[in-house]
Design a protein around this motif. Sequence first.
Motif, PDB file in Angstrom:
ATOM      1  N   UNK A 123      -6.163  -2.483 -42.828  1.00 47.98           N
ATOM      2  CA  UNK A 123      -6.462  -2.612 -44.257  1.00 47.98           C
ATOM      3  C   UNK A 123      -6.159  -4.016 -44.762  1.00 47.98           C
ATOM      4  N   UNK A 124      -6.357  -4.991 -43.889  1.00 48.20           N
ATOM      5  CA  UNK A 124      -6.142  -6.382 -44.289  1.00 48.20           C
ATOM      6  C   UNK A 124      -7.270  -6.837 -45.211  1.00 48.20           C
ATOM      7  N   UNK A 125      -8.493  -6.572 -44.808  1.00 45.32           N
ATOM      8  CA  UNK A 125      -9.664  -6.929 -45.613  1.00 45.32           C
ATOM      9  C   UNK A 125     -10.028  -5.765 -46.532  1.00 45.32           C
ATOM     10  N   UNK A 126     -10.642  -6.062 -47.657  1.00 45.91           N
ATOM     11  CA  UNK A 126     -10.995  -5.047 -48.650  1.00 45.91           C
ATOM     12  C   UNK A 126     -11.891  -3.963 -48.047  1.00 45.91           C
ATOM     13  N   UNK A 127     -12.878  -4.348 -47.274  1.00 44.45           N
ATOM     14  CA  UNK A 127     -13.790  -3.365 -46.672  1.00 44.45           C
ATOM     15  C   UNK A 127     -13.067  -2.478 -45.663  1.00 44.45           C
ATOM     16  N   UNK A 128     -12.164  -3.075 -44.876  1.00 46.13           N
ATOM     17  CA  UNK A 128     -11.368  -2.300 -43.921  1.00 46.13           C
ATOM     18  C   UNK A 128     -10.503  -1.284 -44.667  1.00 46.13           C
ATOM     19  N   UNK A 129      -9.924  -1.733 -45.766  1.00 44.13           N
ATOM     20  CA  UNK A 129      -9.061  -0.866 -46.562  1.00 44.13           C
ATOM     21  C   UNK A 129      -9.838   0.329 -47.105  1.00 44.13           C
ATOM     22  N   UNK A 130     -11.045   0.090 -47.604  1.00 42.48           N
ATOM     23  CA  UNK A 130     -11.871   1.183 -48.129  1.00 42.48           C
ATOM     24  C   UNK A 130     -12.146   2.221 -47.045  1.00 42.48           C
ATOM     25  N   UNK A 131     -12.464   1.749 -45.853  1.00 43.07           N
ATOM     26  CA  UNK A 131     -12.766   2.661 -44.746  1.00 43.07           C
ATOM     27  C   UNK A 131     -11.521   3.441 -44.339  1.00 43.07           C
ATOM     28  N   UNK A 132     -10.419   2.724 -44.107  1.00 42.82           N
ATOM     29  CA  UNK A 132      -9.199   3.379 -43.633  1.00 42.82           C
ATOM     30  C   UNK A 132      -8.644   4.347 -44.673  1.00 42.82           C
ATOM     31  N   UNK A 133      -8.528   3.902 -45.917  1.00 42.44           N
ATOM     32  CA  UNK A 133      -7.961   4.760 -46.951  1.00 42.44           C
ATOM     33  C   UNK A 133      -8.887   5.930 -47.269  1.00 42.44           C
ATOM     34  N   UNK A 134     -10.191   5.698 -47.181  1.00 42.59           N
ATOM     35  CA  UNK A 134     -11.144   6.792 -47.376  1.00 42.59           C
ATOM     36  C   UNK A 134     -10.979   7.866 -46.313  1.00 42.59           C
ATOM     37  N   UNK A 135     -10.796   7.440 -45.073  1.00 44.34           N
ATOM     38  CA  UNK A 135     -10.599   8.384 -43.973  1.00 44.34           C
ATOM     39  C   UNK A 135      -9.268   9.124 -44.130  1.00 44.34           C
ATOM     40  N   UNK A 136      -8.217   8.419 -44.522  1.00 46.19           N
ATOM     41  CA  UNK A 136      -6.919   9.067 -44.777  1.00 46.19           C
ATOM     42  C   UNK A 136      -7.062  10.158 -45.823  1.00 46.19           C
TER      43      UNK A 136
END
Length: 155
Positions: A123-136
């Motif tokens: 979740x370093x980059x904004x797009x990565x964060x959206x994907x990871x937090x969405x999956x969580x």
Amino acid sequence: MRFLITNEVKSVFNDEIYLQRFEQIANLISIKLNIDKERFFECHFVDEKTIQEINRDYRNKDYITDVISFAFDDGEIITPLLGEMYICYQKVVNQAKEFGHSFERELCFLFTHGLLHLLGYDHIEVEEEKIMFGLQDEILNELNITRNVNGNKNG
């Protein structure tokens, strides 16, 4: 996907109570991400001193944190052992109170978060964060582990 839990915390905390939840989370992630059932990881519950030492020694960050994951896959060599995660018991207690939800919800959130890191999510980059937090959120919601859980079990 299999896992080993170790509890290095001296306070009253019975990880057996939450083992079923961890199994549900690991199984759902395995299905959603098509993870080989022979893969496994270790999850260690530690105190504040230990997690601060790990954070300082391996990440050059000298403070207490909630969860740290060390993924063993480097993209080239894939081993059955995904890696290890360390969860700070006291941070689970404190953050559950701070965020106004149950100990169980915070514990399951950190377990899910740490496991996704072991699987290469970040979740370093904004797009990565959206994907990871969405999956969580998707995983926890499917298992009915929501932010608005009544009560505040603390181990």
